[in-house]
Write an enzyme that holds these catalytic residues in place. Structure first.
Site, PDB file in Angstrom:
ATOM      1  N   GLU A   1       0.827  -1.209   0.000  1.00  0.00           N
ATOM      2  CA  GLU A   1       0.000   0.000   0.000  1.00  0.00           C
ATOM      3  C   GLU A   1       0.859   1.256   0.000  1.00  0.00           C
ATOM      4  OE1 GLU A   1      -3.354   2.308   2.705  1.00  0.00           O
ATOM      5  OE2 GLU A   1      -2.251   0.626   3.571  1.00  0.00           O
TER       6      GLU A   1
ATOM      7  N   GLU B   1     -11.442   2.679   5.648  1.00  0.00           N
ATOM      8  CA  GLU B   1     -10.387   3.039   6.590  1.00  0.00           C
ATOM      9  C   GLU B   1     -10.498   4.536   6.853  1.00  0.00           C
ATOM     10  OE1 GLU B   1      -5.845   1.809   7.360  1.00  0.00           O
ATOM     11  OE2 GLU B   1      -6.178   2.857   5.479  1.00  0.00           O
TER      12      GLU B   1
END
Length: 179
Positions: free
Chosen positions: A47, A146
């Site tokens: 990520e 998130e």
């Protein structure tokens, strides 16, 4: 699926001075991890995290950098975890980035920019458009949330209920016609 972290530029070190060594180490570590994960039939995710707001020292910052590293590693069980919050901050142009990196994407995360709250909070991103765009691309993977909810969890998921209803779906994503 498991998130494989890229590490942070050491304190007091110039990013450019250590970038080559850090990339080499990250690639070696990813190859090692990919072999272990393959034994368990697992996917590793890398990520990119923005270094403008969230973590100025995080090594992996853009989807372009992540894609180049994944290509160098060359393992099919390593994928891109594309967090649209970080992508918007570093690069913008989300539609083009989603089209470009779709074959590499193993997971998508969402949060509104700039506050990192629910998708329906005020901000830069048009999530109904993004969700429809992902469907048009044929993305069938998960979209993880998130973000920092402004209230409690159920209240914070009001955007999802509204989205389902706008699509003619019941809570949970089932068709009203199916009932």
């Amino acid at each position: 699926r498991i998130h494989l972290m890229a590490g942070r530029v050491p304190v007091g070190t110039d990013r450019a001075a250590v970038a080559g060594e850090m990339e080499t180490t990250f690639i070696e570590n990813l190859r090692y991890a990919a072999d272990l994960l393959a034994q368990e039939d697992m996917i590793g995710l890398v990520e990119p995290i923005n270094n403008r707001i969230t973590d100025p020292r995080y090594f992996l910052n853009t989807p372009h950098q992540a894609a180049a590293i994944l290509e160098k590693v060359g393992q099919p069980n390593l994928k891109l975890q594309l967090d649209l919050f970080h992508c918007q901050i570093m690069d913008g142009n989300l539609s083009r980035n989603l089209e470009t990196y779709l074959p590499l994407i193993g997971h998508i995360q969402i949060a509104q920019v700039p506050g990192r709250h629910e998708p329906d909070s005020p901000g830069e991103l048009n999530f109904p458009y993004i969700f429809k765009f992902l469907e048009s691309l044929g993305y069938a993977g998960y979209v993880g949330c998130e973000y920092a909810p402004k209230g409690d969890t159920l209240e914070g998921l009001g955007w999802l209920r509204s989205y389902w209803e706008s699509r003619g779906l019941q809570h949970g994503g089932t068709s009203k016609a199916a009932e």
